[in-house]
Write a protein that holds these residues in place. Structure first.
Motif, PDB file in Angstrom:
ATOM      1  N   GLU A 113       2.336  -5.754  12.114  1.00  0.00           N
ATOM      2  CA  GLU A 113       3.401  -4.899  10.984  1.00  0.00           C
ATOM      3  C   GLU A 113       2.212  -5.716   9.193  1.00  0.00           C
ATOM      4  OE1 GLU A 113       7.128  -6.877  11.236  1.00  0.00           O
ATOM      5  OE2 GLU A 113       7.373  -6.206  13.268  1.00  0.00           O
ATOM      6  N   LEU A 114       2.876  -4.089   9.232  1.00  0.00           N
ATOM      7  CA  LEU A 114       2.002  -4.102   7.370  1.00  0.00           C
ATOM      8  C   LEU A 114       2.850  -3.152   6.364  1.00  0.00           C
ATOM      9  CD1 LEU A 114      -0.351  -5.063   5.656  1.00  0.00           C
ATOM     10  CD2 LEU A 114      -1.292  -2.426   6.124  1.00  0.00           C
ATOM     11  N   VAL A 115       3.308  -3.163   5.492  1.00  0.00           N
ATOM     12  CA  VAL A 115       4.241  -3.204   4.555  1.00  0.00           C
ATOM     13  C   VAL A 115       2.850  -2.276   3.257  1.00  0.00           C
ATOM     14  CG1 VAL A 115       6.147  -2.979   2.566  1.00  0.00           C
ATOM     15  CG2 VAL A 115       6.242  -4.748   4.140  1.00  0.00           C
ATOM     16  N   ILE A 116       3.321  -1.449   3.558  1.00  0.00           N
ATOM     17  CA  ILE A 116       2.276  -0.410   2.412  1.00  0.00           C
ATOM     18  C   ILE A 116       2.764   0.067   0.677  1.00  0.00           C
ATOM     19  CG2 ILE A 116       0.632   1.244   2.203  1.00  0.00           C
ATOM     20  CD1 ILE A 116       0.422   1.357   5.259  1.00  0.00           C
ATOM     21  N   PRO A 117       2.107  -0.206  -0.085  1.00  0.00           N
ATOM     22  CA  PRO A 117       3.097   0.022  -1.452  1.00  0.00           C
ATOM     23  C   PRO A 117       1.982   1.481  -1.922  1.00  0.00           C
ATOM     24  CG  PRO A 117       0.696  -1.404  -2.011  1.00  0.00           C
ATOM     25  CD  PRO A 117       1.224  -1.568  -0.313  1.00  0.00           C
ATOM     26  N   VAL A 118       3.748   2.214  -2.312  1.00  0.00           N
ATOM     27  CA  VAL A 118       3.017   3.837  -2.365  1.00  0.00           C
ATOM     28  C   VAL A 118       3.669   3.953  -4.046  1.00  0.00           C
ATOM     29  CG1 VAL A 118       3.559   6.032  -1.802  1.00  0.00           C
ATOM     30  CG2 VAL A 118       3.435   4.581  -0.105  1.00  0.00           C
ATOM     31  N   CYS A 119       3.457   4.817  -4.435  1.00  0.00           N
ATOM     32  CA  CYS A 119       3.537   5.306  -5.445  1.00  0.00           C
ATOM     33  C   CYS A 119       4.261   6.556  -5.596  1.00  0.00           C
ATOM     34  CB  CYS A 119       2.684   5.006  -7.471  1.00  0.00           C
ATOM     35  SG  CYS A 119       2.599   5.641  -8.840  1.00  0.00           S
ATOM     36  N   TYR A 120       4.922   6.686  -5.794  1.00  0.00           N
ATOM     37  CA  TYR A 120       5.772   8.551  -5.249  1.00  0.00           C
ATOM     38  C   TYR A 120       6.080   9.345  -6.977  1.00  0.00           C
ATOM     39  CZ  TYR A 120       7.204   6.465  -0.969  1.00  0.00           C
ATOM     40  OH  TYR A 120       6.538   6.119   0.260  1.00  0.00           O
ATOM     41  N   GLY A 121       5.469  10.809  -5.812  1.00  0.00           N
ATOM     42  CA  GLY A 121       5.175  11.965  -6.987  1.00  0.00           C
ATOM     43  C   GLY A 121       4.606  11.661  -7.879  1.00  0.00           C
ATOM     44  N   GLY A 122       4.882  12.644  -9.359  1.00  0.00           N
ATOM     45  CA  GLY A 122       3.556  12.482 -10.176  1.00  0.00           C
ATOM     46  C   GLY A 122       2.000  12.959 -10.174  1.00  0.00           C
ATOM     47  N   ALA A 182      10.105   5.701   2.335  1.00  0.00           N
ATOM     48  CA  ALA A 182      10.578   4.615   2.638  1.00  0.00           C
ATOM     49  C   ALA A 182      11.167   3.362   3.717  1.00  0.00           C
ATOM     50  CB  ALA A 182       9.841   3.497   1.369  1.00  0.00           C
ATOM     51  N   ALA A 183      11.839   3.959   4.207  1.00  0.00           N
ATOM     52  CA  ALA A 183      13.910   3.570   4.607  1.00  0.00           C
ATOM     53  C   ALA A 183      12.664   3.088   5.958  1.00  0.00           C
ATOM     54  CB  ALA A 183      14.726   4.404   4.757  1.00  0.00           C
ATOM     55  N   ALA A 184      12.311   4.599   6.333  1.00  0.00           N
ATOM     56  CA  ALA A 184      12.137   4.556   7.459  1.00  0.00           C
ATOM     57  C   ALA A 184      10.695   3.342   8.616  1.00  0.00           C
ATOM     58  CB  ALA A 184      11.131   5.801   8.121  1.00  0.00           C
ATOM     59  N   ASP A 185      10.823   2.748   9.423  1.00  0.00           N
ATOM     60  CA  ASP A 185      10.301   2.202  10.585  1.00  0.00           C
ATOM     61  C   ASP A 185       9.181   3.010  11.293  1.00  0.00           C
ATOM     62  OD1 ASP A 185      10.741  -0.287   9.528  1.00  0.00           O
ATOM     63  OD2 ASP A 185      13.004  -0.104  10.400  1.00  0.00           O
ATOM     64  N   ARG A 242       2.879  -0.960  13.196  1.00  0.00           N
ATOM     65  CA  ARG A 242       4.196  -1.482  12.597  1.00  0.00           C
ATOM     66  C   ARG A 242       4.321  -0.819  11.313  1.00  0.00           C
ATOM     67  NH1 ARG A 242       7.745  -1.131  16.913  1.00  0.00           N
ATOM     68  NH2 ARG A 242       9.362   0.319  15.652  1.00  0.00           N
ATOM     69  N   VAL A 243       4.805   0.224  10.426  1.00  0.00           N
ATOM     70  CA  VAL A 243       4.343   0.178   9.087  1.00  0.00           C
ATOM     71  C   VAL A 243       5.006   0.514   8.460  1.00  0.00           C
ATOM     72  CG1 VAL A 243       3.620   1.718   7.752  1.00  0.00           C
ATOM     73  CG2 VAL A 243       2.161   0.969   9.264  1.00  0.00           C
ATOM     74  N   ARG A 244       5.726  -0.149   7.601  1.00  0.00           N
ATOM     75  CA  ARG A 244       7.126   0.361   6.232  1.00  0.00           C
ATOM     76  C   ARG A 244       6.709   0.964   4.869  1.00  0.00           C
ATOM     77  NH1 ARG A 244      12.293  -1.833   7.346  1.00  0.00           N
ATOM     78  NH2 ARG A 244      12.655  -0.100   6.003  1.00  0.00           N
ATOM     79  N   PHE A 245       7.132   1.223   4.567  1.00  0.00           N
ATOM     80  CA  PHE A 245       6.496   1.892   3.084  1.00  0.00           C
ATOM     81  C   PHE A 245       7.085   0.869   1.907  1.00  0.00           C
ATOM     82  CE2 PHE A 245       4.841   5.970   5.708  1.00  0.00           C
ATOM     83  CZ  PHE A 245       2.798   4.766   5.011  1.00  0.00           C
ATOM     84  N   ARG A 246       6.480   0.370   0.825  1.00  0.00           N
ATOM     85  CA  ARG A 246       7.278  -0.017  -0.317  1.00  0.00           C
ATOM     86  C   ARG A 246       7.135   0.660  -1.553  1.00  0.00           C
ATOM     87  NH1 ARG A 246       5.769  -3.421  -3.848  1.00  0.00           N
ATOM     88  NH2 ARG A 246       3.633  -4.367  -2.822  1.00  0.00           N
ATOM     89  N   ALA A 247       7.947   2.042  -2.451  1.00  0.00           N
ATOM     90  CA  ALA A 247       7.752   1.627  -3.832  1.00  0.00           C
ATOM     91  C   ALA A 247       7.303   0.882  -4.705  1.00  0.00           C
ATOM     92  CB  ALA A 247       9.028   3.451  -4.113  1.00  0.00           C
TER      93      ALA A 247
END
Length: 232
Positions: free
Chosen positions: A92-101, A126-129, A212-217
């Motif tokens: 499992e890995l949480v991936i940081p993402v800067c959204y938009g702009g 970012a809420a999805a698995d 498995r991946v989660r995104f974190r804003a």
């Protein structure tokens, strides 16, 4: 009802175990579990895809009546019958993402197409698995299943000649992450500072099929700090 499996001969050194013909997260979970089991076969390379597992082998390693394909098929059947498809262990890995702009130039278009407020797109994404269904297109590019149906978006009609490395994008019912600067037609909604593919690393690809991946804003300042930390 689960789809029946079948073996298909692809080449003198390749056998395909097919579970179906659709893109489906539950079907892909069966594929990943079977691949985890079949990797125990000696001298066989297992490559999972959406709905199949490719088995690459040296025919000389599988002598016997009926030829190497039948010998390997029998061994694969026995392995699956002994352990069952089960559930594959997942990293499992949480991936940081800067959204938009500047990092997500298509976010506003995705929001308009989906009838959503722009702030809802990152929140839903970012809420999805997610599960890595397969790697393809380019080394380290993960095809992720699990996208919220409200974010489904067709590919761009005018693909870009260069999509920056780390771009997080939507294509149809899937999300992907560009591991390098590449041409691409998916809708870019954000970018991660993580390095998805490093040929010099012991394991070049950050993600593998079945993970498995989660995104974190994150905000732009955090993106720049993490990008600097991962640049070496």
């Amino acid at each position: 009802m689960e789809s029946p499996t079948r073996f298909e001969t692809l080449a003198e050194d390749a056998l395909l175990l097919r579970f179906g013909d659709r893109i489906d997260i539950e079907l892909n979970a069966r594929v990943q579990a079977a691949a985890a089991c079949l990797r125990r076969l000696p001298r066989v390379e297992c490559v999972p895809a959406y709905a199949s597992v490719l088995l690459r082998f040296d025919p000389r390693d599988w002598p016997g009546d009926g030829g190497p394909h039948l010998q390997l098929q029998a061994a694969a059947d026995a392995a699956l019958a002994e352990t069952g498809e089960g559930v594959a262990a997942a990293h499992e890995l949480v991936i940081p993402v800067c959204y938009g702009g500047e990092y997500g130039p298509d976010l506003a278009e995705v929001a308009a197409h989906c009838g959503l407020d722009e702030a809802a797109v990152p929140a839903l994404h970012a809420a999805a698995d997610y599960r890595v269904a397969m790697l393809g297109f380019a080394p380290g590019f993960p095809y992720l299943l699990g996208l919220d149906p409200r974010l489904m978006m067709p590919r761009r009609s005018d693909p870009r000649q260069r999509v920056p490395a780390g771009s997080v994008a939507i294509g149809g019912r899937q999300t992907g992450i560009y591991p390098e600067a590449l041409p691409g037609g998916w809708q870019v909604i954000g970018r991660t500072p993580l390095r998805l593919f490093d040929l010099a690393a012991e394991a070049p690809a950050l993600l593998a099929a079945g993970d498995r991946v989660r995104f974190r804003a994150i905000e732009a300042d955090a993106f720049r700090q993490l990008a600097t930390a991962h640049s070496g």
